[in-house]
Each structure stands twice: as C-alpha cells, then as structure tokens.
Write an enzyme that holds these catalytic residues in place. Structure first.
Site, PDB file in Angstrom:
ATOM      1  N   CYS A   1      52.030  49.350  37.922  1.00 13.55           N
ATOM      2  CA  CYS A   1      51.674  48.295  36.970  1.00 13.55           C
ATOM      3  C   CYS A   1      50.462  48.771  36.171  1.00 13.55           C
ATOM      4  O   CYS A   1      49.882  49.826  36.440  1.00 13.55           O
ATOM      5  CB  CYS A   1      51.348  46.999  37.710  1.00 13.55           C
ATOM      6  SG  CYS A   1      49.912  47.150  38.817  1.00 13.55           S
TER       7      CYS A   1
ATOM      8  N   HIS B   1      46.973  51.079  47.242  1.00 19.75           N
ATOM      9  CA  HIS B   1      47.585  51.262  48.559  1.00 19.75           C
ATOM     10  C   HIS B   1      48.824  52.160  48.462  1.00 19.75           C
ATOM     11  O   HIS B   1      49.968  51.698  48.475  1.00 19.75           O
ATOM     12  CB  HIS B   1      47.955  49.901  49.161  1.00 19.75           C
ATOM     13  CG  HIS B   1      46.779  49.170  49.716  1.00 19.75           C
ATOM     14  ND1 HIS B   1      46.744  47.795  49.856  1.00 19.75           N
ATOM     15  CD2 HIS B   1      45.581  49.617  50.153  1.00 19.75           C
ATOM     16  CE1 HIS B   1      45.573  47.434  50.369  1.00 19.75           C
ATOM     17  NE2 HIS B   1      44.858  48.532  50.548  1.00 19.75           N
TER      18      HIS B   1
ATOM     19  N   HIS C   1      41.515  46.690  44.088  1.00 22.77           N
ATOM     20  CA  HIS C   1      41.630  45.390  44.752  1.00 22.77           C
ATOM     21  C   HIS C   1      40.410  44.503  44.536  1.00 22.77           C
ATOM     22  O   HIS C   1      40.463  43.302  44.804  1.00 22.77           O
ATOM     23  CB  HIS C   1      41.834  45.594  46.260  1.00 22.77           C
ATOM     24  CG  HIS C   1      42.921  46.561  46.577  1.00 22.77           C
ATOM     25  ND1 HIS C   1      42.672  47.878  46.927  1.00 22.77           N
ATOM     26  CD2 HIS C   1      44.259  46.421  46.577  1.00 22.77           C
ATOM     27  CE1 HIS C   1      43.825  48.502  47.134  1.00 22.77           C
ATOM     28  NE2 HIS C   1      44.799  47.637  46.931  1.00 22.77           N
TER      29      HIS C   1
ATOM     30  N   CYS D   1      41.365  45.599  39.136  1.00 21.45           N
ATOM     31  CA  CYS D   1      42.366  45.171  38.161  1.00 21.45           C
ATOM     32  C   CYS D   1      41.829  43.980  37.371  1.00 21.45           C
ATOM     33  O   CYS D   1      41.310  43.021  37.971  1.00 21.45           O
ATOM     34  CB  CYS D   1      43.657  44.779  38.878  1.00 21.45           C
ATOM     35  SG  CYS D   1      44.889  44.055  37.767  1.00 21.45           S
TER      36      CYS D   1
ATOM     37  N   GLU E   1      41.724  42.481  48.595  1.00 21.88           N
ATOM     38  CA  GLU E   1      41.600  41.579  47.436  1.00 21.88           C
ATOM     39  C   GLU E   1      41.021  40.232  47.849  1.00 21.88           C
ATOM     40  O   GLU E   1      40.186  39.650  47.141  1.00 21.88           O
ATOM     41  CB  GLU E   1      42.957  41.385  46.757  1.00 21.88           C
ATOM     42  CG  GLU E   1      42.849  40.516  45.506  1.00 21.88           C
ATOM     43  CD  GLU E   1      44.185  40.206  44.867  1.00 21.88           C
ATOM     44  OE1 GLU E   1      44.301  39.127  44.260  1.00 21.88           O
ATOM     45  OE2 GLU E   1      45.110  41.043  44.964  1.00 21.88           O
TER      46      GLU E   1
ATOM     47  N   THR F   1      46.677  37.872  44.010  1.00 23.53           N
ATOM     48  CA  THR F   1      47.582  38.185  42.898  1.00 23.53           C
ATOM     49  C   THR F   1      48.924  38.766  43.338  1.00 23.53           C
ATOM     50  O   THR F   1      49.843  38.858  42.524  1.00 23.53           O
ATOM     51  CB  THR F   1      46.927  39.187  41.921  1.00 23.53           C
ATOM     52  OG1 THR F   1      46.688  40.421  42.618  1.00 23.53           O
ATOM     53  CG2 THR F   1      45.623  38.641  41.364  1.00 23.53           C
TER      54      THR F   1
ATOM     55  N   CYS G   1      50.065  37.923  39.612  1.00 20.61           N
ATOM     56  CA  CYS G   1      50.069  38.735  38.401  1.00 20.61           C
ATOM     57  C   CYS G   1      51.489  38.952  37.877  1.00 20.61           C
ATOM     58  O   CYS G   1      52.482  38.808  38.592  1.00 20.61           O
ATOM     59  CB  CYS G   1      49.362  40.068  38.648  1.00 20.61           C
ATOM     60  SG  CYS G   1      50.358  41.318  39.472  1.00 20.61           S
TER      61      CYS G   1
ATOM     62  N   ASN H   1      52.111  43.690  47.864  1.00 21.87           N
ATOM     63  CA  ASN H   1      53.221  43.418  46.943  1.00 21.87           C
ATOM     64  C   ASN H   1      54.502  44.107  47.382  1.00 21.87           C
ATOM     65  O   ASN H   1      55.595  43.587  47.179  1.00 21.87           O
ATOM     66  CB  ASN H   1      52.824  43.788  45.504  1.00 21.87           C
ATOM     67  CG  ASN H   1      52.831  45.270  45.229  1.00 21.87           C
ATOM     68  OD1 ASN H   1      53.861  45.848  44.919  1.00 21.87           O
ATOM     69  ND2 ASN H   1      51.671  45.900  45.356  1.00 21.87           N
TER      70      ASN H   1
ATOM     71  N   SER I   1      52.100  49.975  43.414  1.00 19.50           N
ATOM     72  CA  SER I   1      51.232  51.143  43.596  1.00 19.50           C
ATOM     73  C   SER I   1      52.010  52.402  43.963  1.00 19.50           C
ATOM     74  O   SER I   1      51.429  53.413  44.339  1.00 19.50           O
ATOM     75  CB  SER I   1      50.170  50.848  44.668  1.00 19.50           C
ATOM     76  OG  SER I   1      50.754  50.314  45.841  1.00 19.50           O
TER      77      SER I   1
END
Length: 314
Positions: free
Chosen positions: A17, A46, A79, A101, A131, A170, A200, A230, A273
C-alpha cells in the site's frame, strides 16, 4: 508426467500500500543521504523479506531507542510510536525520521482532539500491536480504553458514557469493526466516531478483493507475515466468505503442496506489507506442481501516494 490443471485467481488490489511504499522509501532514502548504518526502531513493516532486504542495504533494526548509538539517524516504523519515543530521541539529540503511515497519523490526531475535548476514548484494536501502542501513547496513560471484540464492547464500562469517542486500528477486519461499533453506538448513543472511517483504504480494498474471489476458489493463500494484522484478517475474511481452506504463508518454500492436491482454483492475495516479488515466487513454485492458468480479479484501482518527509527532499 502431465501436471493437473490449476487456475490461480489473483485478487487485486493486493500487496504493498502507499504507507508501506513510503516507509521503505524513507529507509532507502535515509541510507542514500546519510550513509549506512541507518537505525530503524522495530520492523519498518511486518515482512521479513522486506526487513532482510533493507538490512542488506545498511539498515539496522532495533527493538528500543536505547539501542541506537549517538550521532546516527533513526527511523520510526510505519505503525507509529508513542509520543514518548520522539521525545526521548529529541532529549538525546538524535536525528529521526518518522515513517508512520499518514493514515495512522490521522488516528493519532483524532485521539489528541478527543482528549482535548474531554472525551473518554475507546480504541478498537488488538492488544500489543505496535499501531495500538503508538496510538494509545498519543494521550496520557488511562485516557484510552481498548476494546478487542463484540464481547468487550458489551462489557466495557466507561466512566463518562455521555462524553465518549471511539477510534480504530487501521488494519482491522471491516466487518468485525462494524459489529463492534454497532454495539458501542447502541450502548452509548452519544458516542462520537471518526468523520472518515479509520480502517485504511488498503485494508478495505484487499478485504473486498478477497471477498470477491473466496467463494469461487477451492483454497485461498494469503502471502504475508504471521505478525501482520492486515494479512491475518485476509485469511479470516476468506474463511468467512466460504473458503474453508484459507492459509497464510510467508514464502513459497514453506508451502505444503500436498495439502493442495485435488484443487482446481487457488486464490492468491498478499498483505499490504508483502512485495509482489513474493507473489511471483509462489506462482513460479506452483508451476512445478500444476499446469497453471492465471486469472486476475480487480475490484478497484489504487492511485494514492504519500510524500516523503521534508528532510529527505532537500
């Protein structure tokens, strides 16, 4: 020997991303500008492949700021970090670059604003995730209550239920977060939420893409790290959408192809990631076991990009 046919259904968007791209570029640009070594507090993102690639270029990864020697630049991971970390860096006179981010920074600013307005804050997220630690560390200790599940949302007892706000990590499951928010808004009708969803765009898009392919696949493989929130959510989403054989892998070398014998359609995606080279690696490995046909399913185009910090643009 004739190989059995396999259609690989590639979910799109997948992989990197804008926030991950920016974080990696920050480390690479810092090495180019200041020379090696450049220290990085925690994994920049990560993914072990990414971390090892940056190590080879001159990045040194450490767990805490105390491990960073004087006189060298340090990068904070994508993060985000508690305010105590840049404060400590400034107290030591360390030069630092913040690779947080921008969409995580948005949540940080929301937490600060809610606290300034005297609202008690509920954060929806996973305990111990960097995060979450970073976001909760934007305001004084005790100002944020962490809720991880619907059961937590039913049980939480804020001291000021009429002066309440919620924020979210996120990288959550969109559906799980919505269920938790529904409980909070039912229990606390005055609760204030974000003007724009904290989850996000990349997390949302990758989950939507997996939802689109899962029911039409015999198995779904998510390429990502076991500590990637994620990526783990993508596995859960695939299973929830009807693909019982949903698995997380880091590299092609760890795939048990015998466990995929008999399948005809394999869905593949990658966490935010995970670089595309790892997707290509898995596809190449699949060709040793199957006669592969590629089908790509795209749910949206992503055009977002984030600028590098000003000190790297001189």
């Amino acid at each position: 020997m004739t190989l059995p046919p396999l259609t690989i259904v590639l979910a799109s968007p997948r992989g990197f991303c804008a926030g991950v791209d920016r974080a990696i570029l920050i480390v690479e640009a810092a090495i180019a500008k200041y020379g090696a070594p450049v220290y990085v507090r925690h994994e920049i993102v990560h993914n072990r492949f990414v971390v090892d690639s940056l190590k080879a270029k001159g990045a040194v990864f450490v767990d805490e700021l105390s491990e960073v020697p004087d006189g060298v630049p340090v990068v904070f991971s994508a993060h985000g970090v508690p305010k105590s970390v840049p404060n400590a860096a400034e107290a030591r006179g360390l030069s630092y670059l913040d690779a947080t981010c921008p969409l995580v920074t948005k949540v940080h600013r929301e937490a600060e604003a809610h606290h300034a307005f005297g609202r008690q804050i509920i954060m929806i997220g996973h305990k111990g995730h960097p995060e979450v630690i970073g976001t909760m560390g934007q305001v004084p200790e005790g100002a944020v209550m962490l809720v991880e599940s619907v059961a937590d949302a039913e049980a939480v007892q804020p001291a000021h239920p009429d002066h309440l706000a919620y924020i979210t990590q996120t990288t959550l499951s969109v559906d799980d977060a919505a269920s938790i928010v529904a409980v909070l808004t039912r229990r606390f009708p005055a609760i204030v939420g974000p003007k724009k969803d904290d989850i996000c765009y990349a997390t949302t898009n990758r989950q939507n893409a997996v939802k689109t392919i899962a029911a039409r696949c015999d198995a779904v493989m998510v390429i990502g790290a076991p500590n990637s929130s994620n990526s783990k959510r993508l596995v859960e989403v695939a299973a929830r959408e009807g693909c019982a054989k949903s698995l997380l892998v880091q590299r092609a070398a760890e795939i048990d192809w015998s466990g995929l014998a008999g399948i005809s359609r394999l869905g593949i995606t990658a966490g935010a990631s995970a670089p595309e080279v790892l997707v290509e690696e898995v596809i190449d490995a699949a060709r040793a076991h199957f006669a592969v046909t590629i089908e790509e399913v795209k749910v949206t185009d992503e055009t977002i990009a984030f600028k590098l910090p000003a000190q790297l643009l001189d």
